[in-house]
Design a protein around this motif. Sequence first.
Motif, PDB file in Angstrom:
ATOM      1  N   LEU A  25       0.817  -1.211   0.000  1.00 45.38           N
ATOM      2  CA  LEU A  25       0.000   0.000   0.000  1.00 45.38           C
ATOM      3  C   LEU A  25       0.849   1.258   0.000  1.00 45.38           C
ATOM      4  N   ARG A  26       2.006   1.222   0.635  1.00 41.75           N
ATOM      5  CA  ARG A  26       2.874   2.406   0.704  1.00 41.75           C
ATOM      6  C   ARG A  26       3.379   2.833  -0.666  1.00 41.75           C
ATOM      7  N   LYS A  27       3.449   1.901  -1.623  1.00 44.25           N
ATOM      8  CA  LYS A  27       3.886   2.262  -2.972  1.00 44.25           C
ATOM      9  C   LYS A  27       2.909   3.212  -3.649  1.00 44.25           C
ATOM     10  N   PHE A  28       1.664   3.197  -3.213  1.00 42.62           N
ATOM     11  CA  PHE A  28       0.632   4.013  -3.827  1.00 42.62           C
ATOM     12  C   PHE A  28       0.315   5.265  -3.016  1.00 42.62           C
ATOM     13  N   LEU A  29       1.151   5.588  -2.028  1.00 38.73           N
ATOM     14  CA  LEU A  29       0.968   6.784  -1.208  1.00 38.73           C
ATOM     15  C   LEU A  29       2.041   7.810  -1.536  1.00 38.73           C
ATOM     16  N   ALA A  30       1.660   9.078  -1.465  1.00 37.26           N
ATOM     17  CA  ALA A  30       2.622  10.158  -1.652  1.00 37.26           C
ATOM     18  C   ALA A  30       3.403  10.345  -0.344  1.00 37.26           C
ATOM     19  N   VAL A  31       4.385  11.217  -0.349  1.00 37.34           N
ATOM     20  CA  VAL A  31       5.185  11.488   0.838  1.00 37.34           C
ATOM     21  C   VAL A  31       4.321  12.023   1.973  1.00 37.34           C
ATOM     22  N   SER A  32       3.264  12.733   1.622  1.00 45.55           N
ATOM     23  CA  SER A  32       2.366  13.298   2.630  1.00 45.55           C
ATOM     24  C   SER A  32       1.340  12.276   3.127  1.00 45.55           C
ATOM     25  N   MET A  33       1.482  11.010   2.738  1.00 43.65           N
ATOM     26  CA  MET A  33       0.604   9.900   3.114  1.00 43.65           C
ATOM     27  C   MET A  33      -0.791  10.000   2.511  1.00 43.65           C
ATOM     28  N   LYS A  34      -0.925  10.767   1.435  1.00 48.45           N
ATOM     29  CA  LYS A  34      -2.176  10.821   0.690  1.00 48.45           C
ATOM     30  C   LYS A  34      -2.116   9.789  -0.428  1.00 48.45           C
ATOM     31  N   ILE A  35      -3.277   9.292  -0.819  1.00 46.95           N
ATOM     32  CA  ILE A  35      -3.355   8.310  -1.891  1.00 46.95           C
ATOM     33  C   ILE A  35      -3.120   9.021  -3.223  1.00 46.95           C
ATOM     34  N   LYS A  36      -2.235   8.462  -4.039  1.00 47.12           N
ATOM     35  CA  LYS A  36      -1.963   9.049  -5.345  1.00 47.12           C
ATOM     36  C   LYS A  36      -3.167   8.876  -6.264  1.00 47.12           C
ATOM     37  N   THR A  37      -3.253   9.721  -7.276  1.00 45.39           N
ATOM     38  CA  THR A  37      -4.365   9.669  -8.218  1.00 45.39           C
ATOM     39  C   THR A  37      -4.202   8.490  -9.171  1.00 45.39           C
ATOM     40  N   ARG A  38      -5.292   8.180  -9.871  1.00 43.75           N
ATOM     41  CA  ARG A  38      -5.275   7.074 -10.827  1.00 43.75           C
ATOM     42  C   ARG A  38      -4.261   7.288 -11.939  1.00 43.75           C
ATOM     43  N   SER A  39      -4.087   8.531 -12.353  1.00 39.29           N
ATOM     44  CA  SER A  39      -3.139   8.789 -13.441  1.00 39.29           C
ATOM     45  C   SER A  39      -1.704   8.521 -13.001  1.00 39.29           C
ATOM     46  N   LYS A  40      -1.433   8.649 -11.716  1.00 41.32           N
ATOM     47  CA  LYS A  40      -0.077   8.400 -11.210  1.00 41.32           C
ATOM     48  C   LYS A  40       0.130   6.944 -10.806  1.00 41.32           C
ATOM     49  N   THR A  41      -0.913   6.287 -10.306  1.00 46.22           N
ATOM     50  CA  THR A  41      -0.765   4.897  -9.896  1.00 46.22           C
ATOM     51  C   THR A  41      -0.895   3.938 -11.063  1.00 46.22           C
ATOM     52  N   GLY A  42      -1.692   4.304 -12.066  1.00 49.35           N
ATOM     53  CA  GLY A  42      -1.896   3.438 -13.217  1.00 49.35           C
ATOM     54  C   GLY A  42      -2.897   2.327 -12.957  1.00 49.35           C
ATOM     55  N   LEU A  43      -3.713   2.451 -11.920  1.00 49.64           N
ATOM     56  CA  LEU A  43      -4.693   1.432 -11.592  1.00 49.64           C
ATOM     57  C   LEU A  43      -5.993   1.678 -12.354  1.00 49.64           C
ATOM     58  N   CYS A  44      -6.758   0.599 -12.554  1.00 49.99           N
ATOM     59  CA  CYS A  44      -8.085   0.752 -13.128  1.00 49.99           C
ATOM     60  C   CYS A  44      -9.014   1.294 -12.045  1.00 49.99           C
ATOM     61  N   SER A  45     -10.209   1.720 -12.420  1.00 50.04           N
ATOM     62  CA  SER A  45     -11.096   2.382 -11.465  1.00 50.04           C
ATOM     63  C   SER A  45     -11.531   1.444 -10.341  1.00 50.04           C
ATOM     64  N   LYS A  46     -11.775   0.179 -10.645  1.00 51.87           N
ATOM     65  CA  LYS A  46     -12.194  -0.776  -9.614  1.00 51.87           C
ATOM     66  C   LYS A  46     -11.102  -0.951  -8.566  1.00 51.87           C
ATOM     67  N   HIS A  47      -9.871  -1.144  -9.015  1.00 48.50           N
ATOM     68  CA  HIS A  47      -8.783  -1.365  -8.074  1.00 48.50           C
ATOM     69  C   HIS A  47      -8.357  -0.081  -7.369  1.00 48.50           C
ATOM     70  N   GLN A  48      -8.574   1.069  -7.984  1.00 46.75           N
ATOM     71  CA  GLN A  48      -8.300   2.340  -7.298  1.00 46.75           C
ATOM     72  C   GLN A  48      -9.257   2.503  -6.111  1.00 46.75           C
ATOM     73  N   ARG A  49     -10.522   2.150  -6.306  1.00 50.13           N
ATOM     74  CA  ARG A  49     -11.491   2.213  -5.205  1.00 50.13           C
ATOM     75  C   ARG A  49     -11.141   1.207  -4.113  1.00 50.13           C
ATOM     76  N   ASP A  50     -10.744  -0.008  -4.512  1.00 46.23           N
ATOM     77  CA  ASP A  50     -10.339  -1.020  -3.537  1.00 46.23           C
ATOM     78  C   ASP A  50      -9.097  -0.584  -2.778  1.00 46.23           C
ATOM     79  N   LEU A  51      -8.165   0.049  -3.489  1.00 47.26           N
ATOM     80  CA  LEU A  51      -6.947   0.548  -2.849  1.00 47.26           C
ATOM     81  C   LEU A  51      -7.279   1.618  -1.820  1.00 47.26           C
TER      82      LEU A  51
END
Length: 69
Positions: A25-51
């Motif tokens: 999960l930490r791979k998908f967090l920014a330095v400020s501990m916010k969740i990165k956007t879909r364009s930065k993570t490269g996840l599909c919408s279903k897995h972005q919601r699950d993440l």
Amino acid sequence: MIKNYNKQCHFCGKPDPNWKDAETLRKFLAVSMKIKTRSKTGLCSKHQRDLAQAVKRAKQMALIPYLSY
């Protein structure tokens, strides 16, 4: 910024994100501990919601801090 639209989702074909796996999960967090956007993570919408749900659960269980210091 160049966006890679052909990027394969990290979780497609693999198990969905689990809140117990803090290192993944930490791979998908920014330095400020916010969740990165879909364009930065490269996840599909279903897995972005699950993440997002998994990160929120991991923060609630104190596996991931809410803030970075």
